[in-house]
Enzyme design. Sequence first.
Site, PDB file in Angstrom:
ATOM      1  N   HIS A   1      15.371 128.050   1.447  1.00 22.96           N
ATOM      2  CA  HIS A   1      15.451 129.167   2.056  1.00 22.96           C
ATOM      3  C   HIS A   1      15.582 129.730   3.552  1.00 22.96           C
ATOM      4  CE1 HIS A   1      13.928 130.346  -2.039  1.00 22.96           C
ATOM      5  NE2 HIS A   1      12.989 129.392  -1.869  1.00 22.96           N
TER       6      HIS A   1
ATOM      7  N   TYR B   1       8.631 132.889   5.111  1.00 23.46           N
ATOM      8  CA  TYR B   1       8.718 131.421   4.723  1.00 23.46           C
ATOM      9  C   TYR B   1      10.003 130.604   5.248  1.00 23.46           C
ATOM     10  CZ  TYR B   1       9.098 126.985   2.012  1.00 23.46           C
ATOM     11  OH  TYR B   1       9.222 125.699   1.437  1.00 23.46           O
TER      12      TYR B   1
ATOM     13  N   SER C   1      14.676 122.765  -5.378  1.00 23.78           N
ATOM     14  CA  SER C   1      13.715 123.131  -6.388  1.00 23.78           C
ATOM     15  C   SER C   1      13.145 121.751  -6.808  1.00 23.78           C
ATOM     16  CB  SER C   1      14.097 124.101  -7.415  1.00 23.78           C
ATOM     17  OG  SER C   1      14.639 125.107  -6.921  1.00 23.78           O
ATOM     18  N   SER C   2      12.332 121.118  -6.779  1.00 26.53           N
ATOM     19  CA  SER C   2      11.789 119.769  -7.094  1.00 26.53           C
ATOM     20  C   SER C   2      10.521 119.969  -8.191  1.00 26.53           C
ATOM     21  CB  SER C   2      11.490 118.786  -5.973  1.00 26.53           C
ATOM     22  OG  SER C   2      11.354 117.831  -6.375  1.00 26.53           O
TER      23      SER C   2
END
Lengths: 272, 272, 272, 272, 272, 272
Positions: free
Chosen positions: E120, E143, E172-173
């Site tokens: 992000h 964020y 994305s984990s």
Amino acid sequence: MPAHPTPLRFGRLLLTGAAGGLGQALRPRLKAYCDTLRLSDVADLGTAAAGEELQRAALEDAAAVHALLAGVDAVVHLGGVSTEQPWQPILQANIVGAYNLYEAARRHGVRRIVFASSNHVTGFYRQDEVISPKDPVRPDGLYGLSKAFGENLAQLYFDRHGIETVSVRIGSSFPAPKNRRMLATWMSFDDLERLVMASLTAPVVGHTVVYGMGDNTTTWWDNTSARHLGWRPQDSSEPFRPAVEAAEAVLDRNDPAVLYQGGPFVRTGPFD
Amino acid sequence: MPAHPTPLRFGRLLLTGAAGGLGQALRPRLKAYCDTLRLSDVADLGTAAAGEELQRAALEDAAAVHALLAGVDAVVHLGGVSTEQPWQPILQANIVGAYNLYEAARRHGVRRIVFASSNHVTGFYRQDEVISPKDPVRPDGLYGLSKAFGENLAQLYFDRHGIETVSVRIGSSFPAPKNRRMLATWMSFDDLERLVMASLTAPVVGHTVVYGMGDNTTTWWDNTSARHLGWRPQDSSEPFRPAVEAAEAVLDRNDPAVLYQGGPFVRTGPFD
Amino acid sequence: MPAHPTPLRFGRLLLTGAAGGLGQALRPRLKAYCDTLRLSDVADLGTAAAGEELQRAALEDAAAVHALLAGVDAVVHLGGVSTEQPWQPILQANIVGAYNLYEAARRHGVRRIVFASSNHVTGFYRQDEVISPKDPVRPDGLYGLSKAFGENLAQLYFDRHGIETVSVRIGSSFPAPKNRRMLATWMSFDDLERLVMASLTAPVVGHTVVYGMGDNTTTWWDNTSARHLGWRPQDSSEPFRPAVEAAEAVLDRNDPAVLYQGGPFVRTGPFD
Amino acid sequence: MPAHPTPLRFGRLLLTGAAGGLGQALRPRLKAYCDTLRLSDVADLGTAAAGEELQRAALEDAAAVHALLAGVDAVVHLGGVSTEQPWQPILQANIVGAYNLYEAARRHGVRRIVFASSNHVTGFYRQDEVISPKDPVRPDGLYGLSKAFGENLAQLYFDRHGIETVSVRIGSSFPAPKNRRMLATWMSFDDLERLVMASLTAPVVGHTVVYGMGDNTTTWWDNTSARHLGWRPQDSSEPFRPAVEAAEAVLDRNDPAVLYQGGPFVRTGPFD
Amino acid sequence: MPAHPTPLRFGRLLLTGAAGGLGQALRPRLKAYCDTLRLSDVADLGTAAAGEELQRAALEDAAAVHALLAGVDAVVHLGGVSTEQPWQPILQANIVGAYNLYEAARRHGVRRIVFASSNHVTGFYRQDEVISPKDPVRPDGLYGLSKAFGENLAQLYFDRHGIETVSVRIGSSFPAPKNRRMLATWMSFDDLERLVMASLTAPVVGHTVVYGMGDNTTTWWDNTSARHLGWRPQDSSEPFRPAVEAAEAVLDRNDPAVLYQGGPFVRTGPFD
Amino acid sequence: MPAHPTPLRFGRLLLTGAAGGLGQALRPRLKAYCDTLRLSDVADLGTAAAGEELQRAALEDAAAVHALLAGVDAVVHLGGVSTEQPWQPILQANIVGAYNLYEAARRHGVRRIVFASSNHVTGFYRQDEVISPKDPVRPDGLYGLSKAFGENLAQLYFDRHGIETVSVRIGSSFPAPKNRRMLATWMSFDDLERLVMASLTAPVVGHTVVYGMGDNTTTWWDNTSARHLGWRPQDSSEPFRPAVEAAEAVLDRNDPAVLYQGGPFVRTGPFD
């Protein structure tokens, strides 16, 4: 790390190649920036003026070159072959000679060198390309090849030994541009002097490569990456354009000497 | 390879689009650089002055264009549609017409063309972006699209047939800038003339793309890659700024004509 | 802004150029991704299989092309000339035809097109250069020139009208590589199918240019900038290397067809 | 221009430096690609196997090198000093020797050379930098400096005389990686053989620079620009990682041999 | 300079954010690489397993963070807010907290940190753009903004204090990709573990930025500049594609969450 | 989208940090471009001149900052800490304060901000490097770090909320350059005024980053990417060179304050 002071004025400055064309031009000019100007060449240097030291030396003579660097604060290295010639003189003066000079500088603790490189390091770019000092080299002959060697040597001595160099890829420094190619490559002696002194006195240069050219309207080289040197050329080839064009009214693009930046160098030389 | 001579002065120069705005501006100026100035347009060209030849031709007429190129040394190609228009006129004049011109040049052995391209080839970049001639094209309408075609055609005829072209992405060439967008895009007729002549006479150009703009303080285009042409604009839009700003005091960034470099072109045109 | 939905499966998909080599290969494959596959060509298309619609149309026939796009969700545009030919057929099918297609897409609200461009858009790069889709175009003939036009048209219709296109610069898509040049350019029909479907279904493509090639060991093209498409070729030309090399054991670098990426295209064509 | 044929198999191939580590590895492998393999070194080469010719020569001996090139189709030039040594041996074998080799190639009409350059040409980049063959050189010693000279010489002989070279900046080619640095730099003999043969047989190489490394997970070098060679390494250092790491569990980043890509070369050598 | 040793195995490793999703995944995995694994979070961490130390701390509590770093060899910093939230919690945990962590690391002589940054940081690039860690940041919310702060802090502490950091811009984990965006951004826990350990043990990292993603077919990020880490993802999102696409068959490109890489982050958050 | 008008003259302009050095310089100058100049600082602002409004506010006081932005058309944000200081004042004034300012701008519909960033955002580049606003940041202390935060915040508020910012990385704006470093970094108050006004009135700026420096001969920064602002510096440090050099004749390159662009900032600060 030991101190690495860069002064604005020098105790003893060494000018090699002092008997050559650019050497003769710089000899009286550099005197103003140092107490003692040591001059060297393989050719005769005449008699020493006040504040001058004459020390004849062949660059391939390691001992002579080591003696040359003794007591020197900084070097303007114009010495060596400056035209396309057979391999032996280029090997001796420009390759062995450059190595001797940097080794001597290292041993004598010299911290700054201005190295007269040449636009012939990139002479095989076309005249319709604008290049920068970061582009890969394309030498146009043995002379350009030897100058590329000198630049890489300078990079090594900076990375390894902290000796700073400005490699000046000189275009054509004469009283006036002699032909249409020089409308792009010409640099006045005044601009040369300013460039040499900026290179000697800029606080930090590492190993900087810069093209030595005037404030010309026709340009093949982009010096943006060297603007930290604090040098801007002030003289332009443009006033000479009418006369130069009149004398060379038609060019043939199929002639390699017209097509490539190196001009006649790309087709002369020892190759038979 | 056959000789590929580039003279400084021309026997016969062809100016297409000679009846248009820029054509009228260049007509008297180009005469100084050639023995004979051949002028062409679809519109009336008046009467021929000394040293002028008038030859009316529609660019989509292949035979007429072939006749036009006969005996010509070099071409300044302003002809064709120069505003956003429906597909048919653009197709005929700018696409078919450009093809006809280059084919005729090839058959008649013409070696150098100045092609009036347009900033509208990249009109969909934003006004807060500074781009170079090497960036991908983003035409803002059919007109810009046809000029991108012309540039690619020029590249092909250079790579394949050795015909050299300078594609000039003309900004806004008028006696004075008319609005705030033109503070960036404006180029004086004097700068246009100098650019055209530099493009015709530079020894090597291959296919060079250059933006045609003045020495403006507000700039969207970086011409570094074309500095080999030997052209620097000398006139600036800056003196016109107060008057232009007074007449257009507030702009709305949400208007595409303000946001994009192409200005009103990005929202006008044949799309209903 | 209106919704701009991208489905994974289509109601009606249009395949132009369905009678050509790649069209015949894709015809049975695309059927799996849509309810109705509309097929078009100037040549005979045989009889319609279940779920197929046949609609013969010349691309230069605007009305026919508009009818072709009616009710279509997305287009795979293989239609037009796919070899080096004289100007007239290329102009009609590839330039006028491409314009007709995009105008029809705009009027019918079609949102996504896969455009069969060609490696000949950049055929004048050398075979020892690795280029990317962002590099300037260098078409190798009229065919490549027309494909560059199509790509620029696609860029315009995206920037102006929001129609998304993937321009696939197809290398050589055949059952097997036929010669040593195709060791670099070859793409299997399976990889082609996967590329077409990734291009149709990737959520966001804007105008993306990608080279259509296999997972070949010899590569001239760097597709990094198109990895968002979600396509990786899986088939390689390498297993064919021994046979291909055996049949063409010696190449002459001085042959333009060997030197340039475009291969024989760089020296064939309508230029006499 | 004369024909410039590149075969897949050679009449007579010359391997210099045949008595060295890599020379011994390549000697039996290269035999498969030629009728006659001429082997040369300053050291003893044992006895000639079938199809081998042994010809002892010091590279600095111009006459011997000219004799060496007679009747040769292509050269794999491993000869010369391959470790950091004093100036004299490097000057003689790697600078004078490289010049002798290219001059002999030119006189004998040899068209393709594989030049064993070295990663030490760029050894002063940090180990956290990923560089490409287009980045400026930063040699880490006299050896790397001499290899940079060889690369520039190769560029000159291509631009001036059309002799093609692949300069392979060999990492570490041994049966297995010996230390953690070699996890990045290791290349198997199989990959070396494949790289040499791809370099000899690729249809067009001009002067290509490529790093010689395996398909290693740790990588400092991006070979994208050399993918036209048709070579992909197939062996990886990764299976050796556990053993290598176990033997060298802790590294100190402040050690120049850890910090820079050149490893111990950056702090060894003739400088006292 | 003091020694800067990088071991392969650690005495005491600190894992912050150990109670979060990724923290729970890494907790059992990191234990294998150290004698003692110190775990911290603001949330409950359960009971300590063998070799574990639990030390609850709020990152904005400087004293607690300083205590946390005592006796630590290296840090895996997952702690802080990991979703878009109002300014206050992000300020406290991610900005003040990151500062506290680096100051504590500096005072306690910790030499290596793996910093969990986020994709992000560049979430406002479009999904049809492929970017690299060197491109300018474009955070998609508070964020992402706080993570950009953390990366710059890491750069400062490297340049000024020699503390090395790998900033991992985690995609994305999760155990499996949950939606179509994650086909590009997904990284398995195994790949995460391998990336963390490569980041901790690579001999030289300076401040390296790398995107944490799998070996996915759809990719927005080019990690070439981080290949020196010795990490290649091994798991791909591709096997999950059919299920994921079936559950989300149509996407609307005009939805900012579809158009931009940041997905829903670009339109959620504290802005009302 | 709502209209986004950019006027040339403003109803109410807000100048924060009006009591600081640059604030005092700009206070009388900005008055000419607006009806009302609102001035703010934590320090005393004296008495209001005609057309001035004085509104004392600490930037970390959200309510005060929201009040500050009410009724404002555009902002010149000089407020906050402008020297290297401990974390707490920098956190409060430059991080919390910047957030408060942008949030207030968003709520009050302010569309354009000039943000006084600093060259210390990139202070850890060397003085022999020429960088551009697109290069990765390398802050030289907490102050530079906080300014990098402000720039990223500005990028976010543009991408997310359409508020345009010009982030001016101010070099050294004083009546005259005080030392040799300022030969590169100096900008006159006149050039500062012109830069601020160009930034406020250029039709489209998005988020533009520009270095605030004079037309100096020594330059470390390349502003090409910001030429769309319509600003060219007119004053040079060169006339001050003799005096400045005389006062600081020798510099030691091994001093970090000489080696890095940030000067003394790279070695001062709260780190003990």
